[in-house]
Design an enzyme around this catalytic site. Structure first.
Site, PDB file in Angstrom:
ATOM      1  N   ARG A  84       0.817  -1.167  -0.275  1.00  0.00           N
ATOM      2  CA  ARG A  84       0.030  -0.118  -0.078  1.00  0.00           C
ATOM      3  C   ARG A  84       0.890   1.333   0.023  1.00  0.00           C
ATOM      4  O   ARG A  84       2.084   1.331   0.764  1.00  0.00           O
ATOM      5  CB  ARG A  84      -0.952  -0.021   1.165  1.00  0.00           C
ATOM      6  CG  ARG A  84      -1.893   1.325   1.149  1.00  0.00           C
ATOM      7  CD  ARG A  84      -2.588   1.327   2.688  1.00  0.00           C
ATOM      8  NE  ARG A  84      -3.581   2.188   2.712  1.00  0.00           N
ATOM      9  CZ  ARG A  84      -4.102   3.049   3.634  1.00  0.00           C
ATOM     10  NH1 ARG A  84      -3.747   2.646   4.761  1.00  0.00           N
ATOM     11  NH2 ARG A  84      -4.702   4.074   3.555  1.00  0.00           N
ATOM     12  N   HIS A  85       0.373   2.430  -0.578  1.00  0.00           N
ATOM     13  CA  HIS A  85       1.128   3.499  -0.499  1.00  0.00           C
ATOM     14  C   HIS A  85       1.430   3.926   0.689  1.00  0.00           C
ATOM     15  O   HIS A  85       0.794   3.639   1.817  1.00  0.00           O
ATOM     16  CB  HIS A  85       0.177   4.781  -1.444  1.00  0.00           C
ATOM     17  CG  HIS A  85      -1.087   4.691  -0.881  1.00  0.00           C
ATOM     18  ND1 HIS A  85      -1.122   5.428   0.510  1.00  0.00           N
ATOM     19  CD2 HIS A  85      -2.160   4.525  -1.333  1.00  0.00           C
ATOM     20  CE1 HIS A  85      -2.705   5.561   0.897  1.00  0.00           C
ATOM     21  NE2 HIS A  85      -3.258   4.864  -0.149  1.00  0.00           N
TER      22      HIS A  85
END
Length: 463
Positions: A84-85
């Site tokens: 995930r970012h």
């Protein structure tokens, strides 16, 4: 972080083995006045360090003992990391809710608490709509630090030699926060090894990293269907959330009707964002005690459950394309290794969203409780395994490592957020690092089916 600092880090790694031998997962975060007592309930808005508390003391600490190959002959041949970012600003939608709450507190709150006076006289509404989910500096560091830690966990795969040789591939969603997280991950490696003379490309692939946008059945039946989240709406209007809203109103000194469920959510997010972005124990956090935070966490988990996870079959089936891509990479590496060739794609780093990882985890069967999350069973779900606070903080990552142990013995180890997990349904004593063929047999039906185009087709029902 300045390049000079990263060069010092690189020098440190060349002269010492940076491995933490004692990991204090039992650290009591609430004992630290700089950490909100409710930080462990921040769901998808939580810091990665709350999932791995030992990183608070040393953000680059790694623990190679978590790797559990069955024998010393096993060697790592391929790694896929779906990440995930990093930490981001709130979306414009949430900023609007926060602004509305702030204006109410500034103009109408009549409580006498010192923290309320601090909000009214010292705190400034600094979030703006144009921030709209963009990566913050903390998010840049999230991926730089993760890159360094993974390179220490898997030095034979995530290495300078592999990077220079083109054996590490980078794929990202087109969203700016994901592209910038990918650049930050690459920077963590290139700065670690003082590589300044080469560019390492990344591919933008929304079909893989934002599959949910391209699955028509999911978009129409769940994402754009108000009735699909009826359980969430019922809970937000139910007794638990109503009680939280009343307590917030009492603490602020405003009429009960002034605090809606959106207002309560905005206050909770303000606390979470202030901490995640600035590491500040914000006065907004004083609006919640632990009981309140547990209710707010459940409300978010309920939304994620019905919109991205086990609530509807299409939620997980929308990730079929990523599922097949993952096993295709593993198969290619297995085939090359068996034939004595060098594995051409040693590492794949794929950066997406919480909405990328959660459907895949669901398709694989992780964190499935015996009872579905509903608006009416909050009290019985206090021990649920489905907790996005644990699963999906910023920079959450699912890592799958393929080992060749000789003689055709291939094994696969899954890690979530740098912790070993076991594939659901594999009960063999060696299930922590099962035979790759056993994993494939376990998911045989999905591997033979789970066609993205078929699953995502919007079937028209007769009138």
């Amino acid at each position: 972080m300045p390049a000079a600092v990263w060069k010092l880090i690189a020098l440190y790694f060349t002269t010492t083995v940076h491995v933490c031998c004692c990991f204090r997962n039992d650290v009591k975060l609430q004992d630290n006045p700089n950490i909100p007592a409710i930080a462990k309930y921040f769901t998808t808005k939580g810091r990665y360090e709350e999932v791995n508390p030992y990183l608070i003391e040393d953000i680059l600490a790694v623990n190679r003992s978590i790797l559990q190959p069955p024998s010393a002959q096993c060697r790592e041949i391929h790694l896929t990391a779906i990440i995930r970012h990093g930490t981001r600003y709130p979306t414009s939608k949430n900023v609007k809710k926060m602004q509305k709450l702030y204006e109410l507190v500034k103009s109408r709150a009549a409580g006498k608490e010192s923290w309320l006076r601090e909000i009214q006289t010292q705190w400034t509404m600094w979030y703006t709509e144009d921030m709209d989910g963009r990566l913050v500096q903390k998010g840049v560091n999230d991926h730089r630090h993760l890159a360094v830690r993974l390179s220490k966990l898997f030095p034979s795969l995530i290495s300078e030699e592999k990077l220079r040789g083109g054996f590490i591939q980078f794929i990202t969603s087109s969203k700016h926060r994901c592209v910038n997280s990918t650049l930050s991950f690459k920077a963590g490696l290139t700065e670690l090894w003082a590589i300044t003379d080469e560019e390492f490309d990344h591919a933008v692939n929304d079909a893989l990293m934002r599959f949910f946008d391209q699955c028509t059945r999911f978009v129409e039946e769940v994402d754009n269907n108000p009735s699909a989240l009826s359980e969430v709406d019922l809970f937000r209007q139910g007794p638990e959330m109503t009680r939280v809203q009343e307590k917030i109103a009492d603490r602020l000194g405003v009429p009960y009707n002034d605090i809606t469920d959106d207002m309560a959510e905005a206050a909770f997010y303000l606390c979470a964002y202030e901490f995640a972005i600035k590491t500040v124990n914000s006065p907004w956090c004083r609006l919640f005690d632990e009981v309140d935070a547990q209710v707010m966490e459940y409300a978010n988990d309920l939304k994620q459950f019905w919109k991205r996870s086990y609530g509807y079959d299409i939620n997980s089936k929308s990730s079929c394309i990523l599922f097949h891509d993952l096993f295709s990479r593993l198969d290619n590496a297995a085939s090359e290794s068996k034939s004595g060739q060098q594995v051409t794609e040693a590492v794949t780093v794929q950066v997406g969203h919480a909405e990328t990882i959660l459907p895949l985890l669901t398709l694989l069967g992780f964190f499935k409780d015996s009872d579905a999350l509903k608006s009416t069973n909050y009290a019985s779900q206090t021990q649920r395994s489905f907790r996005t606070s644990h699963m999906l903080p910023y920079a959450a990552n699912l890592v799958l490592v393929l080992y060749d142990c000789g003689g055709g013995d291939l094994r696969l180890q899954p890690l979530l957020n740098e912790k070993p997990v076991t594939f659901p349904g594999l009960t063999d004593p060696r299930a922590s690092v099962p035979l790759y063929e056993d994993v494939k047999e376990h998911y045989r039906e999905l591997l033979q089916g789970c066609d993205f185009e078929t699953e995502c087709q919007l079937f028209k029902h007769p009138a």
